[in-house]
Design a protein around this motif. Structure first.
Motif, short mmCIF file in Angstrom:
data_model
loop_
_atom_site.label_atom_id
_atom_site.label_comp_id
_atom_site.label_asym_id
_atom_site.label_seq_id
_atom_site.Cartn_x
_atom_site.Cartn_y
_atom_site.Cartn_z
N ILE A 1 5.65 -7.45 9.64
CA ILE A 1 4.82 -6.89 8.58
C ILE A 1 5.65 -5.80 7.91
CG2 ILE A 1 2.58 -5.91 7.97
CD1 ILE A 1 2.31 -8.45 9.73
N VAL A 2 5.84 -5.89 6.60
CA VAL A 2 6.69 -4.95 5.88
C VAL A 2 5.85 -4.16 4.87
CG1 VAL A 2 8.73 -4.65 4.43
CG2 VAL A 2 8.64 -6.53 6.07
N PHE A 3 6.01 -2.84 4.93
CA PHE A 3 5.33 -1.93 4.01
C PHE A 3 6.37 -1.14 3.23
CE2 PHE A 3 2.23 -2.41 7.48
CZ PHE A 3 1.08 -2.69 6.77
N ARG B 1 1.09 6.05 12.37
CA ARG B 1 -0.19 6.03 13.11
C ARG B 1 -0.66 4.62 13.44
NH1 ARG B 1 -3.23 10.65 9.53
NH2 ARG B 1 -1.64 12.22 9.87
N VAL B 2 0.21 3.64 13.24
CA VAL B 2 -0.11 2.26 13.59
C VAL B 2 0.31 2.04 15.04
CG1 VAL B 2 0.41 -0.17 13.14
CG2 VAL B 2 0.12 1.43 11.23
N ASN C 1 0.82 -1.21 0.00
CA ASN C 1 0.00 0.00 0.00
C ASN C 1 0.86 1.26 0.00
OD1 ASN C 1 -1.25 -2.24 1.85
ND2 ASN C 1 -2.94 -1.20 0.86
N ARG C 2 0.24 2.36 -0.36
CA ARG C 2 0.91 3.66 -0.27
C ARG C 2 -0.05 4.66 0.33
NH1 ARG C 2 2.42 5.47 -6.17
NH2 ARG C 2 3.10 3.35 -6.36
N GLY C 3 0.50 5.71 0.93
CA GLY C 3 -0.32 6.73 1.57
C GLY C 3 -0.04 6.78 3.07
N VAL C 4 -1.12 6.85 3.85
CA VAL C 4 -1.02 6.90 5.31
C VAL C 4 -1.85 5.75 5.86
CG1 VAL C 4 -1.49 8.26 7.39
CG2 VAL C 4 -0.74 9.41 5.29
N LEU C 5 -1.27 5.01 6.79
CA LEU C 5 -1.94 3.85 7.38
C LEU C 5 -2.29 4.14 8.83
CD1 LEU C 5 -2.72 0.83 6.95
CD2 LEU C 5 -0.45 0.26 7.85
N GLU C 6 -3.51 3.76 9.22
CA GLU C 6 -3.94 3.90 10.61
C GLU C 6 -4.58 2.60 11.06
OE1 GLU C 6 -6.02 7.67 11.65
OE2 GLU C 6 -5.90 8.00 9.47
N GLY C 7 -4.23 2.16 12.26
CA GLY C 7 -4.84 0.96 12.80
C GLY C 7 -4.17 0.55 14.10
N VAL D 1 -6.41 3.11 5.10
CA VAL D 1 -5.34 3.63 4.24
C VAL D 1 -5.88 4.86 3.54
CG1 VAL D 1 -3.81 3.17 2.29
CG2 VAL D 1 -4.44 1.31 3.83
N THR D 2 -5.17 5.97 3.68
CA THR D 2 -5.57 7.20 3.00
C THR D 2 -4.51 7.55 1.98
OG1 THR D 2 -6.59 7.93 5.07
CG2 THR D 2 -6.31 9.59 3.35
#
Length: 181
Positions: free
Chosen positions: A116-118, A126-127, A64-70, A79-80
């Motif tokens: 977990i790799v992004f 924000r995770v 994924n790309r962007g901003v992740l929250e969770g 994902v934004t």
């Protein structure tokens, strides 16, 4: 190449998985990729498995790309990236992989650790998580973490167990390739 002679173009996700694999191979040349582990009905696919005396590292790769929250307790993460989307909680997904892997090889789940790799283009600040058996990181930080793992001399699983697991998974992967022909 496929049977029609056309060159298949790799997806962004496939290219990223290959990048993660190259990074891991700098420290662990025998990394196993695209590992299938049987469950009661069907199988789970694990992106990468590192077998090391300090533990078995089960790696989930997300592109994924962007901003992740969770957080750990959320079923879905947000994902934004210009627009809002949701993905299944990858920590929960990888935990299920660990459960099936541990059952398959009759080992304790505590021997397995989740990574977990992004991509770097995803902001994961924000995770929220606090768990010593879990690492959520961008690929830019992966090599630093793998170096620490590679230097860890603690033995929580015997070399014989690791060898047995490696041979079983390698043999199963070879059989899948032969069946695909």
């Amino acid at each position: 190449n496929n049977t029609t002679g056309e060159v298949r173009k790799l997806t962004e996700a496939q290219r990223f998985e290959m990048e993660v694999e190259r990074t891991i191979k700098q420290f662990f040349p025998n990394v196993l990729t695209n590992v299938y582990v049987a469950k009661k009905y069907g199988a789970v696919e694990i992106d990468c498995v590192i077998l090391h005396q300090s533990g078995i590292y089960i790696i989930e790769v997300k592109s994924n790309r962007g901003v992740l929250e969770g957080s750990l307790n959320d079923k879905m993460w947000r994902v934004t990236n210009r627009k809002y989307s949701r993905i299944k909680n990858p920590v929960e997904q990888n935990y299920r992989h660990i459960v099936h892997f541990a059952r398959r090889f009759n080992i304790s789940e505590r021997v397995c650790k989740s990574i977990i790799v992004f991509p770097n283009r995803l902001d994961i600040s924000r995770v929220a998580y606090t768990n010593s058996h879990l690492l959520v990181c961008n690929i830019g930080d992966l090599a630093r973490h793998l170096k620490v793992i590679a230097m860890n001399n603690e033995t929580i699983i015997s070399p014989f167990q690791l060898q047995d697991i490696y041979y079983v998974l390698s043999d199963e992967a070879n059989n899948r390739r032969l069946d695909a022909r």
